[in-house]
Design a protein around this motif. Sequence first.
Motif, PDB file in Angstrom:
ATOM      1  N   THR A 172       0.821  -1.218   0.000  1.00  0.00           N
ATOM      2  CA  THR A 172       0.000   0.000   0.000  1.00  0.00           C
ATOM      3  C   THR A 172       0.849   1.259   0.000  1.00  0.00           C
ATOM      4  OG1 THR A 172      -1.797  -1.131   1.164  1.00  0.00           O
ATOM      5  CG2 THR A 172      -1.757   1.275   1.295  1.00  0.00           C
ATOM      6  N   HIS A 173       1.969   1.222   0.699  1.00  0.00           N
ATOM      7  CA  HIS A 173       2.742   2.447   0.926  1.00  0.00           C
ATOM      8  C   HIS A 173       4.110   2.470   0.237  1.00  0.00           C
ATOM      9  CE1 HIS A 173      -0.193   3.967   3.776  1.00  0.00           C
ATOM     10  NE2 HIS A 173      -0.233   2.774   4.327  1.00  0.00           N
ATOM     11  N   GLY A 174       4.365   1.484  -0.614  1.00  0.00           N
ATOM     12  CA  GLY A 174       5.621   1.498  -1.346  1.00  0.00           C
ATOM     13  C   GLY A 174       6.831   1.197  -0.495  1.00  0.00           C
ATOM     14  N   ALA A 175       6.689   0.298   0.478  1.00  0.00           N
ATOM     15  CA  ALA A 175       7.802  -0.106   1.335  1.00  0.00           C
ATOM     16  C   ALA A 175       8.376  -1.433   0.846  1.00  0.00           C
ATOM     17  CB  ALA A 175       7.333  -0.229   2.778  1.00  0.00           C
ATOM     18  N   GLN A 176       9.533  -1.791   1.380  1.00  0.00           N
ATOM     19  CA  GLN A 176      10.175  -3.052   1.042  1.00  0.00           C
ATOM     20  C   GLN A 176      10.106  -3.989   2.245  1.00  0.00           C
ATOM     21  OE1 GLN A 176      12.074   0.016   0.380  1.00  0.00           O
ATOM     22  NE2 GLN A 176      10.803  -0.077  -1.465  1.00  0.00           N
ATOM     23  N   VAL A 177       9.977  -5.276   1.963  1.00  0.00           N
ATOM     24  CA  VAL A 177       9.893  -6.277   3.024  1.00  0.00           C
ATOM     25  C   VAL A 177      10.930  -7.354   2.784  1.00  0.00           C
ATOM     26  CG1 VAL A 177       8.446  -8.051   4.095  1.00  0.00           C
ATOM     27  CG2 VAL A 177       7.440  -5.873   3.433  1.00  0.00           C
ATOM     28  N   GLU A 178      11.607  -7.731   3.862  1.00  0.00           N
ATOM     29  CA  GLU A 178      12.510  -8.876   3.860  1.00  0.00           C
ATOM     30  C   GLU A 178      12.106  -9.792   5.007  1.00  0.00           C
ATOM     31  OE1 GLU A 178      16.456  -7.442   4.303  1.00  0.00           O
ATOM     32  OE2 GLU A 178      16.321  -6.039   2.617  1.00  0.00           O
ATOM     33  N   VAL A 179      12.163 -11.092   4.769  1.00  0.00           N
ATOM     34  CA  VAL A 179      11.788 -12.060   5.794  1.00  0.00           C
ATOM     35  C   VAL A 179      12.874 -13.121   5.898  1.00  0.00           C
ATOM     36  CG1 VAL A 179      10.097 -13.799   6.506  1.00  0.00           C
ATOM     37  CG2 VAL A 179       9.323 -11.672   5.430  1.00  0.00           C
ATOM     38  N   VAL A 180      13.290 -13.390   7.123  1.00  0.00           N
ATOM     39  CA  VAL A 180      14.215 -14.473   7.421  1.00  0.00           C
ATOM     40  C   VAL A 180      13.427 -15.496   8.227  1.00  0.00           C
ATOM     41  CG1 VAL A 180      16.411 -15.135   8.460  1.00  0.00           C
ATOM     42  CG2 VAL A 180      16.126 -12.829   7.500  1.00  0.00           C
ATOM     43  N   ALA A 181      13.301 -16.723   7.704  1.00  0.00           N
ATOM     44  CA  ALA A 181      12.402 -17.696   8.328  1.00  0.00           C
ATOM     45  C   ALA A 181      13.087 -19.043   8.507  1.00  0.00           C
ATOM     46  CB  ALA A 181      11.141 -17.863   7.482  1.00  0.00           C
ATOM     47  N   GLY A 182      12.573 -19.814   9.463  1.00  0.00           N
ATOM     48  CA  GLY A 182      13.038 -21.173   9.681  1.00  0.00           C
ATOM     49  C   GLY A 182      14.518 -21.235  10.034  1.00  0.00           C
ATOM     50  N   ASP A 183      15.209 -22.232   9.479  1.00  0.00           N
ATOM     51  CA  ASP A 183      16.617 -22.423   9.793  1.00  0.00           C
ATOM     52  C   ASP A 183      17.495 -21.305   9.254  1.00  0.00           C
ATOM     53  OD1 ASP A 183      16.033 -24.707  11.173  1.00  0.00           O
ATOM     54  OD2 ASP A 183      16.565 -26.071   9.539  1.00  0.00           O
ATOM     55  N   HIS A 253       0.616  -3.460  17.541  1.00  0.00           N
ATOM     56  CA  HIS A 253       0.837  -2.033  17.783  1.00  0.00           C
ATOM     57  C   HIS A 253       1.942  -1.480  16.883  1.00  0.00           C
ATOM     58  CE1 HIS A 253      -1.665  -2.518  21.359  1.00  0.00           C
ATOM     59  NE2 HIS A 253      -1.629  -1.210  21.532  1.00  0.00           N
ATOM     60  N   ALA A 254       3.042  -2.218  16.757  1.00  0.00           N
ATOM     61  CA  ALA A 254       4.142  -1.732  15.929  1.00  0.00           C
ATOM     62  C   ALA A 254       3.735  -1.648  14.468  1.00  0.00           C
ATOM     63  CB  ALA A 254       5.354  -2.650  16.095  1.00  0.00           C
ATOM     64  N   ILE A 255       2.985  -2.643  13.986  1.00  0.00           N
ATOM     65  CA  ILE A 255       2.499  -2.618  12.607  1.00  0.00           C
ATOM     66  C   ILE A 255       1.572  -1.435  12.391  1.00  0.00           C
ATOM     67  CG2 ILE A 255       1.007  -3.843  10.968  1.00  0.00           C
ATOM     68  CD1 ILE A 255       2.162  -6.475  12.191  1.00  0.00           C
ATOM     69  N   ALA A 256       0.649  -1.205  13.322  1.00  0.00           N
ATOM     70  CA  ALA A 256      -0.300  -0.102  13.186  1.00  0.00           C
ATOM     71  C   ALA A 256       0.399   1.253  13.256  1.00  0.00           C
ATOM     72  CB  ALA A 256      -1.378  -0.202  14.254  1.00  0.00           C
ATOM     73  N   LEU A 257       1.418   1.370  14.103  1.00  0.00           N
ATOM     74  CA  LEU A 257       2.164   2.626  14.169  1.00  0.00           C
ATOM     75  C   LEU A 257       2.946   2.855  12.882  1.00  0.00           C
ATOM     76  CD1 LEU A 257       3.005   5.123  15.720  1.00  0.00           C
ATOM     77  CD2 LEU A 257       4.773   3.772  16.852  1.00  0.00           C
ATOM     78  N   ALA A 258       3.521   1.800  12.323  1.00  0.00           N
ATOM     79  CA  ALA A 258       4.178   1.934  11.021  1.00  0.00           C
ATOM     80  C   ALA A 258       3.174   2.381   9.961  1.00  0.00           C
ATOM     81  CB  ALA A 258       4.816   0.610  10.625  1.00  0.00           C
ATOM     82  N   ARG A 259       1.983   1.840  10.022  1.00  0.00           N
ATOM     83  CA  ARG A 259       0.924   2.256   9.093  1.00  0.00           C
ATOM     84  C   ARG A 259       0.658   3.749   9.206  1.00  0.00           C
ATOM     85  NH1 ARG A 259      -4.828  -0.624   8.310  1.00  0.00           N
ATOM     86  NH2 ARG A 259      -5.965   1.070   7.274  1.00  0.00           N
ATOM     87  N   LEU A 260       0.560   4.237  10.436  1.00  0.00           N
ATOM     88  CA  LEU A 260       0.309   5.666  10.635  1.00  0.00           C
ATOM     89  C   LEU A 260       1.453   6.520  10.119  1.00  0.00           C
ATOM     90  CD1 LEU A 260      -1.320   5.732  14.182  1.00  0.00           C
ATOM     91  CD2 LEU A 260      -2.293   6.715  12.093  1.00  0.00           C
ATOM     92  N   VAL A 261       2.681   6.119  10.423  1.00  0.00           N
ATOM     93  CA  VAL A 261       3.842   6.883   9.955  1.00  0.00           C
ATOM     94  C   VAL A 261       3.829   7.002   8.436  1.00  0.00           C
ATOM     95  CG1 VAL A 261       6.362   6.787   9.725  1.00  0.00           C
ATOM     96  CG2 VAL A 261       5.291   6.368  11.946  1.00  0.00           C
ATOM     97  N   MET A 262       3.526   5.915   7.754  1.00  0.00           N
ATOM     98  CA  MET A 262       3.538   5.934   6.292  1.00  0.00           C
ATOM     99  C   MET A 262       2.315   6.642   5.723  1.00  0.00           C
ATOM    100  SD  MET A 262       5.242   2.223   5.324  1.00  0.00           S
ATOM    101  CE  MET A 262       4.081   1.225   6.242  1.00  0.00           C
ATOM    102  N   ALA A 263       1.150   6.379   6.292  1.00  0.00           N
ATOM    103  CA  ALA A 263      -0.068   7.022   5.785  1.00  0.00           C
ATOM    104  C   ALA A 263      -0.002   8.532   5.919  1.00  0.00           C
ATOM    105  CB  ALA A 263      -1.292   6.477   6.525  1.00  0.00           C
ATOM    106  N   ARG A 264       0.558   9.008   7.034  1.00  0.00           N
ATOM    107  CA  ARG A 264       0.666  10.451   7.264  1.00  0.00           C
ATOM    108  C   ARG A 264       1.970  11.018   6.722  1.00  0.00           C
ATOM    109  NH1 ARG A 264      -3.766  12.004   6.985  1.00  0.00           N
ATOM    110  NH2 ARG A 264      -3.039  14.024   7.763  1.00  0.00           N
TER     111      ARG A 264
END
Length: 458
Positions: A172-183, A253-264
């Motif tokens: 939605t906000h043009g951010a990048q995501v990286e995920v480190v999972a499992g082993d 809470h952290a996800i929602a605050l990130a949403r606010l930072v980006m939306a605003r």
Amino acid sequence: MSAALAYTDASTTARALHVLDRTQLAAWRTTQSATVNAWIDAQGFAAGAGSLLLLPGEDGLAGAVIGIGDPLDPYSYAHAPFGLPAGDWQLASDLSADARTALQLGWGLGSYRFDRYKQPARKPARLVLPQADAEALDLLAASLQVRDLVNTPTEHMGPDELEVAVRELAATHGAQVEVVAGDALLAQNFPAIHAVGRASHRAPRLIALRWGDAAQPHVALVGKGVCFDTGGLDIKPADGMRNMKKDMGGAAHAIALARLVMARRLPVRLTLLVPAVENSIGPNAFRPGEVIATRKGVSVEIDNTDAEGRVILCDALAYAGEQSPDLLLDFATLTGAARIALGPDLPALFANNDRVANDWIAAGERMRDPVWRMPLWRPYLRYLTSGIADLANAGSRMAGAVTAALYLERFVPDGLPWAHLDVYAWNDSDRAGRPAGGEALALRSAYAMLKARYGATA
């Protein structure tokens, strides 16, 4: 819940809604007919906070009065949407701009019901809102996202689904995501996150979202994402485990605050880190007495497997610290001790920086979204002493919220401004505007603190 359920921009059938506090009632009554005044007397209506009076008319219902307390507290208005009959309601009182914003937000909060699995018995009353405050709509959307994420059972809100929520936000906000999972967590030096989550059939992971201009001040947000907490081998009793779908409330809470930072579009560079795990019981569950490695190189003896949130957070905090942010905030449903000390509505704030703490407290007062500062009393580190490792993850029933915060501080670089919020993220029972279940606490004040600290472009 869609905002369309709470608001409409126009209506030809709206009834009049009067908003009064106790001090305004007498003057308002002088503008009303003898019939209405007799009705008020018969009902014993005094415009107390949280009260409501329907007004009779020739067609049955002419309007209503709601009594409020603090006009700048959104929850002063939150009893209206389900206290009033369904239909459209038009404000008939002269409110200040700030009070109108509080009314808008409170109406949305009061209209919320979690409806993924069960439809509410009725729709809320709608507020006619010709000119909505855009920031208040964003605050509402973020608050309701916290509620939705926390209310969703773990079967549908595990580590995978938390990752999906972050990826949708990024798209939605043009951010990048990286995920480190499992082993891969072991290969990339996140051993503590792996240790806590390895017993689950759903892979543990660290979810990282990045957004913003590299030239702007860097803000890092970390949220505890324990999607379910059995307590591990130190298993919780049934009543303690019943609501543990909410143990990812810090991540919400952290996800929602990130949403606010980006939306605003706050002028910052944002990093969001969510260590997402299930603390499960299985053949390879981490054990009491084990010594585990952490990203920072601090060895940790596991005194209690039910003190797992701080164990996953320590890797995420160390990783955040490596990036030298201007400010580091973490959110976690971390301790029952914080609830015993402050109750469910008042999150415990710990900070290593007086300016950050004071700014958040001041923002809480402005937003009517409070926090209460607790001490980082470092002599209590003695309760986390281990005979065989650098640190124990628990060890005493004394000052549980303080020792948990001290544990986290051990993984924050010296001199880096940091604040930790120990938040309940839950309403135990139904109250006006606060239905039982997931709740956003100090989210609006956290946003207001960041906005005041860094300015705004929206």
